[in-house]
Design a protein around this motif. Structure first.
Motif, PDB file in Angstrom:
ATOM      1  N   VAL A 126      45.831  51.055  26.623  1.00 10.94           N
ATOM      2  CA  VAL A 126      44.732  50.136  26.335  1.00 10.94           C
ATOM      3  C   VAL A 126      43.615  50.896  25.630  1.00 10.94           C
ATOM      4  CG1 VAL A 126      45.273  48.654  28.316  1.00 10.94           C
ATOM      5  CG2 VAL A 126      43.678  50.583  28.583  1.00 10.94           C
ATOM      6  N   LYS A 175      37.084  46.981  31.464  1.00  7.78           N
ATOM      7  CA  LYS A 175      37.098  45.574  31.862  1.00  7.78           C
ATOM      8  C   LYS A 175      38.244  45.285  32.833  1.00  7.78           C
ATOM      9  CE  LYS A 175      37.299  40.911  29.872  1.00  7.78           C
ATOM     10  NZ  LYS A 175      37.412  40.133  28.610  1.00  7.78           N
ATOM     11  N   GLU A 180      39.018  47.718  27.054  1.00 10.96           N
ATOM     12  CA  GLU A 180      40.002  47.014  27.885  1.00 10.96           C
ATOM     13  C   GLU A 180      40.194  47.725  29.223  1.00 10.96           C
ATOM     14  OE1 GLU A 180      42.831  45.188  24.323  1.00 10.96           O
ATOM     15  OE2 GLU A 180      43.333  47.091  25.285  1.00 10.96           O
TER      16      GLU A 180
END
Length: 733
Positions: free
Chosen positions: A90, A97, A94
């Protein structure tokens, strides 16, 4: 006829729907506890590939030995292909989060300098490779712990990759080092040849210095004799100066007398009247003068001879001093390269000694040159004095003859007086010359005395310098012996070095690394798991604990559904009453144990070392727990059930069914030996995994002891209760 209480108990159980249904349900309580827990946690590591873990690769790569290194990318690809977890690559946004939204249990961040740090191993300050591990422990603590285990594997893999890379470079360096050893060995051979020449030169130097040491001793002895001779010469020069002082005084008086004689001769011409008296006096005076002239002539002759001899000796001495000075200068020039090889202290000492020696020889040469000049002047002065004295003697002879003739004849006296006046003039001139020669001789003897004094001082310095030179030459000779020994050791050491370098070259060339060699250097230790009593999964490991827990909970629930004291019919006796309850509990406990064992063994497929003993242990455990609960609830009712729950809680923490006993607090460890679940867990472990039959029967024996004691106490309670309540009632037919 007495009614069977056991039969009545079973008929009541089977005919009462509110009792039979819960009893049937209770049969499955142990398997629900043990089976569901074990099924849920049977082998959680088998499903780790479903655990989402994010990989954030920020590595920018680096250059190593001209090759591009991208360890971060290689690590990401390896992890995704391996699928130890459900790895997902990722972005930074990302990852942050997803961690907050609980989409990922762990984020593994590979920093931008990951590959760069891998290239710093040989730097002065190498940097370790860092992988940032970000678990969401609040989401699931165990997932974070499992992630740490995975990080250990990742770290080991990265360590192996980096170590393999550097191992390859290391073995390349070893090959180059082997070539260097070969070249060094060839160089040492040349050094060995040079050291052999050094050994020969050191031996020659040792001989030269031994000769030098002997020569300096001879030189020191010669300077000692020179000093004594110079002292003797200085003493003679002082004596000569004193004699010349006396001679100078006498010549001055003689000159005065000659002048007076000349004046008298002139007066003689003018006054013949005084001639007769003066002739007698003059004759007597000339007789005395004749005697003194003989003595004077002898002294002058001796002085002239000594002056010539002294002049020759001082000439030879000056020549020898000049040669000595040239020899010392040549010696200093020859010693200059030798001094460079000596220690600084010896260099300073020898240099100072040579300086003193050169200064003393220079002073000696200068003083002898001055002495030679003085003796030359003395020789010339004595030669002139000798000529003048000869002339004086001739004049006196003539004067004496004239006086004789004068005494015989006045005419002849006049002629003689004239000749006397003329002779006295010449005599005055000769005596004047003699006085000047004596003065020059006195000055020369003074210079000679001064030069010999300087020579004496110079010879003292020369004697001291040659003594120091002899001492230091001996030290230099001794040092050359040490130097010779050292050069021999150097030669032997170089030969040994050449042999060892050759061996090192051969050993280095024998190293032929391969990929297996690099892997061995990167990961030399391989751990083999040869543990005994293998436990294949979590379910097998936790089965003793959860099975014991399920059976105890089953016993507790059984005490709630089935009346442990209230009889189905009026008791006919304490034992019959006790037996009616125990029979139902025994069958129920047996069924609970068998159902639980069947589901775990055949439903979950758990492997056991000894299945019959596993089943028997389950039955003994079920009976023991039921006996304990029956005793507590029968005697104390609900309070006893509460006590049973407390016992269950203590057993859950102290039975060592999960963590080792040593890891729990010390106060809780006391209860380990006092509670039955400790022994049921140990017995189950022996039947399932270890196969230690003696240990199994020891623990089962303790469980049977618990059961026997509890049953005996319960029977005693029933007997007491029967005596109090029913012993006096009539028995139904």
């Amino acid at each position: 006829m007495k009614k069977s209480m056991i039969k009545a108990e079973w008929l009541q159980l089977l005919k009462t729907r509110k009792m039979i249904v819960p009893m049937i349900a209770i049969l499955f309580i142990p398997v629900l506890y043990a089976g569901m827990f074990l099924w849920a946690f049977w082998d959680p590591y088998d499903h780790m590939d479903d655990l989402p873990v994010a990989i954030l690769n920020l590595d920018e790569g680096a250059e190593n030995e001209g090759e591009q290194l991208k360890l971060g990318e290689e690590l990401s690809e390896t992890l995704i292909e391996d699928q130890t977890f459900k790895f997902i690559e990722v972005s930074a946004e990302e990852a942050e989060k997803g961690l907050k939204n609980q989409d990922y249990y762990v984020v593994i961040e590979i920093p931008e300098n990951f590959s760069e740090h891998a290239t710093t191993l040989l730097d002065d300050n190498p940097e370790k490779l860092t992988i940032l591990y970000k678990p969401n422990e609040g989401f699931n603590f165990l997932s974070a712990q499992i992630g740490e285990t995975a990080m250990d594997r990742i770290r080991a893999e990265v360590n192996g990759k980096v170590a393999s890379t550097y191992a390859e470079e290391l073995f390349d360096s070893i090959a180059k080092m082997g070539d260097g050893f070969g070249e060094a060995a060839d160089g040492v051979i040349e050094l060995h040849d040079g050291s052999t020449k050094i050994v020969e030169g050191a031996d020659d130097l040792k001989g030269y210095l031994e000769t030098l040491a002997g020569s300096t001793v001879t030189l020191a002895d010669g300077t000692q004799e020179l000093a004594r001779g110079a002292e003797t010469a200085a003493t003679g020069a002082r004596d000569l100066t004193a004699g010349l002082n006396e001679l100078s005084a006498g010549s001055t008086q003689l000159l005065t007398g000659a002048n007076s004689a000349s004046q008298g001769a002139n007066d003689l011409k003018a006054g013949l009247m005084q001639y007769t008296n003066a002739v007698g006096q003059l004759s007597e005076s000339y007789s005395q003068i004749g005697q003194k002239e003989k003595e004077f002539n002898q002294a002058v002759g001796t002085l002239n001879g000594k002056a010539k001899a002294l002049n020759g000796a001082t000439g030879q001495l000056a020549t020898g001093a000049a040669q000595l000075n040239e020899g010392i200068e040549g010696l200093a020039a020859q010693l200059t390269p030798l001094l460079a090889a000596l220690p600084p202290e010896q260099q300073a000492a020898l240099t100072g000694a040579l300086g003193q020696l050169k200064a003393g020889s220079a002073e000696l040469s200068g003083g002898l040159q001055q002495l030679s000049g003085g003796t030359t002047a003395l020789s010339e002065g004595t030669a002139g004095l000798s000529g003048a004295s000869t002339q004086l003697a001739g004049a006196h002879n003539q004067a004496l003859a004239g006086l004789k003739e004068l005494n015989g004849s006045s005419g002849a006296l006049r002629e003689g007086a004239t000749a006397l006046a003329s002779g006295n003039g010449e005599l005055a001139v000769g005596i004047q010359t003699l006085s000047e020669g004596v003065t020059a001789a006195k000055e020369g003897s003074t210079q000679l005395a001064s030069g010999l004094t300087s020579l004496t001082e110079g010879t003292d310095t020369l004697r001291s310098g040659t003594g120091t030179l002899a001492s230091k030459s001996r030290e230099l000779a001794d040092g050359s012996t040490t130097l010779a020994d050292g050069t021999v050791e150097l030669d032997e050491g170089l030969q040994t070095l050449q042999e060892k370098l050759g061996e090192a070259n051969e050993e280095a060339n024998e190293v032929k690394p391969t990929d297996k060699t690099y892997d061995m250097a990167a990961s030399p230790v391989e751990v083999k798991d040869e543990g005994i009593n293998l436990v294949p999964n979590y379910g097998t490991g936790f089965a003793p604990y959860f099975l014991s827990l399920g059976l105890f909970v089953g016993a507790l629930l059984l005490s709630i559904v089935f009346p442990l004291v209230q009889p189905a019919v009026k008791p006919t006796g304490a034992f019959a009453w006790f037996s009616s309850k125990v029979t139902v509990l025994a069958i129920t406990g047996l069924l609970q144990a068998l159902i639980a064992v069947a589901v775990i063994k055949f439903g979950l497929g758990m492997e056991t070392i000894n299945t019959p003993l596993f089943i028997l242990t389950a039955i003994i455990t079920s009976y023991t727990f039921i006996a304990i609960v029956q005793m507590l609830v029968s005697i104390m009712g609900d309070t006893g059930r509460f006590v049973a729950i407390l016992i269950l809680i203590l057993q859950l923490t102290t039975s060592a069914g999960t963590f080792p006993l040593e890891l729990i607090p010390a106060p809780l460890q006391i209860f380990n030996v006092l509670l039955p679940m400790t022994y049921s867990v140990s017995a189950f472990k022996a039947a399932i995994s270890t196969g230690d039959i003696a240990f199994l029967w020891m623990n089962n024996g303790i469980l049977l002891g618990f059961m026997a004691v509890c049953l005996a106490i319960t029977f005693g309670y029933f007997a007491l209760l029967f005596t109090r309540r029913h012993s006096k009632e009539p028995i139904e037919a």
